[in-house]
Motif scaffolding. Structure first.
Motif, short mmCIF file in Angstrom:
data_model
loop_
_atom_site.label_atom_id
_atom_site.label_comp_id
_atom_site.label_asym_id
_atom_site.label_seq_id
_atom_site.Cartn_x
_atom_site.Cartn_y
_atom_site.Cartn_z
N LYS A 2 46.72 -91.29 22.05
CA LYS A 2 47.60 -92.26 20.99
C LYS A 2 47.66 -92.20 19.85
O LYS A 2 46.65 -91.39 19.55
N LYS A 7 56.58 -95.54 11.59
CA LYS A 7 57.47 -96.19 11.98
C LYS A 7 58.64 -96.63 10.45
O LYS A 7 59.94 -96.07 10.96
N GLU A 14 52.46 -98.54 14.56
CA GLU A 14 52.29 -99.16 15.80
C GLU A 14 51.85 -98.03 16.43
O GLU A 14 51.88 -97.02 16.37
N THR A 16 51.31 -95.91 19.45
CA THR A 16 52.13 -95.35 20.46
C THR A 16 51.39 -94.12 21.48
O THR A 16 50.85 -93.62 21.00
N ASP A 17 52.20 -94.10 22.29
CA ASP A 17 50.92 -92.40 23.25
C ASP A 17 52.28 -91.65 22.79
O ASP A 17 53.61 -91.74 22.84
#
Length: 74
Positions: A2, A7, A14, A16-17
């Motif tokens: 993670k 972005k 955010e 995010t994986d």
């Protein structure tokens, strides 16, 4: 793994994986155990760091500590 990904400038990070990176030549992979928000991180996120421009999406971060888990060649 993670990561907090920027972005868009002036927007929240955010969660995010992302794929785990592999260290290249002369690099190490560090499992981060603690991190902090540096004032430069805030300027980068706001798009106001002329001397530290990033290409989005980005995973900014300057202040961190952890354990080396893999090494690249050299």
């Amino acid at each position: 793994m993670k990561a907090l990904v920027l972005k868009t400038f002036n927007a929240p990070y955010e969660l995010t994986d992302i794929p785990q990176p592999q260290p290249g030549k002369g690099e190490v992979l560090v499992k981060i155990m603690a991190s902090g928000v540096n004032p430069l991180d805030l300027k980068i996120a706001a798009g106001q760091a002329a001397h530290a421009r990033v290409t989005l999406p980005a995973i900014p971060g300057i202040d961190m500590a952890g354990v080396v888990v893999a090494t690249g060649k050299g």
